[in-house]
Design an enzyme around this catalytic site. Structure first.
Site, short mmCIF file in Angstrom:
data_model
loop_
_atom_site.label_atom_id
_atom_site.label_comp_id
_atom_site.label_asym_id
_atom_site.label_seq_id
_atom_site.Cartn_x
_atom_site.Cartn_y
_atom_site.Cartn_z
CG PHE A 104 -10.06 -4.69 4.05
CD1 PHE A 104 -11.73 -4.41 4.48
CD2 PHE A 104 -10.06 -5.20 3.41
CE1 PHE A 104 -12.59 -5.25 3.51
CE2 PHE A 104 -10.64 -5.93 3.42
CZ PHE A 104 -11.87 -6.95 3.59
CG HIS A 121 -9.92 -7.06 7.22
ND1 HIS A 121 -8.80 -7.73 8.54
CD2 HIS A 121 -9.07 -7.29 6.94
CE1 HIS A 121 -8.04 -7.98 8.74
NE2 HIS A 121 -8.15 -8.50 7.21
CD GLU A 164 -1.89 -2.51 1.48
OE1 GLU A 164 -0.95 -3.02 1.83
OE2 GLU A 164 -2.48 -3.78 1.54
#
Lengths: 338, 371
Positions: free
Chosen positions: A93, A139, A70
């Site tokens: 998420f 999550h 990410e």
């Protein structure tokens, strides 16, 4: 012509139409193209919940699968935005956003300010938010307040397919970084959506039910729970006005103030944890700017200040319900002056 | 005995209505009801209005409560003679089945059709019988075929009806065939060609009235009779604040005072009406199109084109209806109607007389095209 589609399809359609309209609209993320453990680019699945399914076949030069990093691809998207592209980065998420905070907080949010308005960062970072998906503590969070705290970021959290398509198109066309929060438990929720492209402006709340007795302010899944509460209150003869904020930054405080000036009662609902969330922000602003209009204490309905539980029974208790919101509204009548 | 029981059901106003909210009953249980009597107030997502009795009888039971949201054809109340027992009424109410939503949605889907005319997709609907000269409804600037929600089905009882969204309006494509009345009138003729209609009666509102009049002048064989409601083209002035305000309004807050100018009773502007209008204005391409069209036809508060002479030359029977309190185009323009036209000024109506005084407008249209 309008027809009923799910929120998930509304997201897909917005990206599809914007990619067709503007070739600088690109998208990157994990498994958005290949997915499902397939070999190479094959458009097998379209992201973890299938939101981008079919887009790669239509726009092969505009979608890119990224490694599971990410920090790297959010930074790449922000850099591409600063260099003339309009990237959409899908971060699955929102809980994973932590590893990209420097790219988002210190870079994307600051460029316009630090370069004297000469740099623009038209990036959209899409991520799933919210509980109820049996996905446990890492999550399921509603991390919207973390982003509303940062000047330079716009933050959106829609509740209907119509708003989702219009707000996502507007976010893509907007020249500032937008954190676009999609409630995963609303992905299957269907509503009327025009086939053609349209926009919903950022920073405009929506009055989803009119009433004169108490104002319920909410967003995302809670906008639906607030409507449910209004239905319960109507049986007691209490007419609740429901405001869906839709955009959290910039915040449409005027619509909230107008409503509170009429009703004199306010219940702020938030799925985010109760310390320093959107509800506390709205409550404080109303207390400062419309204190004279209030006939009773402001109520807040939020989950307890704990992580989202893994136990399904506890998770259901964790998420604020329509009944809890209705009870909070009744408290403004029981304890407040008349 | 059930044969003597007459249901009062949720009406269907307009092609897209699926449900209505009961605002209030206007009559008590035990009241004797005559045909046409207002019996309860119902609010749809477009507008609030009174449900008028279709049958006469004794109101025995009020089923729907204020605040209830009920589907079209849901049972609102029951009329029956005094000799029918309460038990029979209970049994009737218990056995009443509302047509399912699925059927309604299918019906709504089938109502609207799309045809491409000069490269522009046009949404339209046909209602009523097959035979006879059809009645073509042409809405005004910024409007759509839902402006006729109280009129289409009433006129369709006796005549075929065609309602459509002008190019750049409603759910037709956001493109225009041109910025002049002539271009718009030619487009309407091409639309009639595309759906195989040779000649039609025209019911036109505001800018739609001017388009209809222009069509009668340019192609007299395409037009039988005209009913024009607050038509443009009869005089010089038009409310510039309305035209520009409508094109420029960006939010519900800005749009509300603009739309209130359309009605004698500003309370008719509902939240849903504002939402629907904003949704239309937020479609890609619509705002610049409205600004261009408004500037071309109504520059500086002056109507660029006159239609009265063309209308007089065409020699068609003309009915002119005007709300006395019209704040967009003054009702004084009705005095300029061509010689021989029937003119009616409607009290208690503004620019949208077909919504505010639907029954009077429907009766006048039916009398005009039937005669």
């Amino acid at each position: 012509m309008a027809r009923k589609i799910s929120m998930k399809m509304a997201i897909n359609e917005a990206i599809d139409q914007e990619m067709t309209r503007d070739p600088t609209v690109i998208m990157m993320g994990e498994d958005i193209v290949g997915g499902a453990g397939g070999q190479g680019e094959q458009d097998a699945w379209g992201g973890v919940l299938g939101v981008t399914k079919g887009l790669y076949a239509k726009h092969p030069d505009q979608l890119l699968d990224t490694p599971l990093s990410e920090s790297a691809y959010i930074g790449t998207a922000i850099g591409a935005a600063a260099s003339g592209m309009r990237p959409i980065a899908e971060l699955m998420f929102i809980d994973f956003m932590g590893v990209c905070f420097d790219q988002i907080f210190n870079q994307a949010a600051k460029f316009r300010y630090m370069f004297g308005g000469k740099a623009e960062t038209p990036v959209v970072i899409r991520a799933m938010v919210g509980a109820g998906f049996r996905a446990a503590a890492q999550h399921s969070q509603m991390l919207t307040p973390i982003f509303t705290h940062i000047p330079g970021l716009k933050v959106v959290c829609p509740s209907t397919p119509y708003d989702t398509k219009g707000l996502l198109i507007q976010s893509i066309r907007d020249n500032d970084p937008v954190i676009f929060c999609e409630h995963k438990n609303l992905y299957g929720f269907e509503g009327d959506v025009p086939e053609k492209s349209y926009t919903v402006p950022l920073g405009e709340a929506n009055v989803t039910r009119e009433g004169k007795d108490v104002t319920l302010v909410a967003y995302g899944l809670m906008a639906h729970r607030a409507l449910e509460a209004a239905g319960l209150l109507a049986k007691d003869g209490i007419e609740a006005e429901v405001i869906d904020l839709r955009t959290l930054s910039p915040l449409d405080l005027d619509t909230v103030l107008e409503s509170v000036e009429k009703t004199g009662r306010l219940v702020c609902v938030d799925e985010a944890n109760p310390r320093c969330n959107i509800a506390t922000d709205v409550s404080a602003r109303v207390a400062m700017e419309a204190f004279g209009a209030l006939k009773a204490q402001i109520e807040m309905v939020a989950p307890p200040h704990v992580p989202v539980p893994f136990s399904p029974a506890l998770e259901d208790l964790y998420i604020p319900s329509g009944a809890q919101i209705a009870d909070a509204a009744r408290r403004t009548f029981a304890r407040g002056k008349t | 005995m059930a044969g003597q029981i007459t249901p009062i059901v949720m009406p269907k106003w307009g092609l897209s209505m699926r449900e209505g909210t009961v605002n209030a009953w206007l009559v008590e249980e035990g009241a004797t009801i005559g045909v046409g009597m207002p019996i309860l107030d119902v609010e749809t997502d477009k507008l609030a209005s009174a449900v008028e009795a279709a049958d006469a009888g004794l109101l025995r039971r009020r089923i729907a409560q204020a605040g209830d949201v009920l589907p079209v054809k849901a049972l609102l109340g029951v009329m029956a003679p005094a000799e029918v027992s309460d038990a029979e009424i209970d049994a009737y109410v218990a056995a009443y089945v509302v047509p399912t939503a699925g059927e309604d949605e299918e019906e709504a889907g089938a109502v609207f059709q799309t045809v491409t005319v000069d490269g522009i997709g046009v949404r339209y609907a046909r209602r009523g019988p097959e035979a006879g000269t059809p009645v073509l409804f042409i809405h005004g600037f910024g409007g759509d075929l839902d402006n006729w929600l109280f009129n289409i089905d009433a006129v369709a009882e006796h005549s075929p009806v065609i309602a459509f969204d002008l190019p750049g309006h409603g759910q037709s494509d956001a493109k225009l065939p041109g910025l002049s009345l002539g271009a718009l009138a030619a487009f309407v003729a091409h639309f009639l060609d595309a759906i195989n209609v040779r000649q039609a009666h025209i019911v036109g509102h505001s800018m739609g009235g001017a388009i209809g009049a222009r069509l009668a002048g340019d192609a007299p064989d395409r037009v039988a009779r005209l009913a024009l409601i607050s038509p443009a083209g009869f005089g010089a002035e038009i409310n510039q604040g309305y035209i520009e305000g409508f094109a420029n309004a960006q939010s519900r807050r800005e749009l509300k005072p603009v739309l209130e100018q359309l009605f004698a009773d500003p309370a008719l502007v509902s939240r849903q009406m504002l939402d629907d209008m904003l949704k239309y204005k937020r479609m890609d391409g619509v705002e610049p199109l409205l600004a261009d069209l408004g500037a071309a036809l109504f520059k500086g508060g002056q109507q660029v084109a006159r239609t009265v002479e063309a209308l007089a030359a065409a020699g068609k029977p003309v009915l002119v209806l005007w709300g006395r309190d019209d704040r967009v185009i003054p009702s004084a323009h009705a005095a300029n109607a061509p010689e021989g036209a029937t003119v009616k000024i409607l009290d208690g109506a503004g620019h949208m007389a077909m919504l505010e005084k639907a029954h009077e407008v429907n009766a006048a249209i039916k009398a005009h095209i039937g005669g």
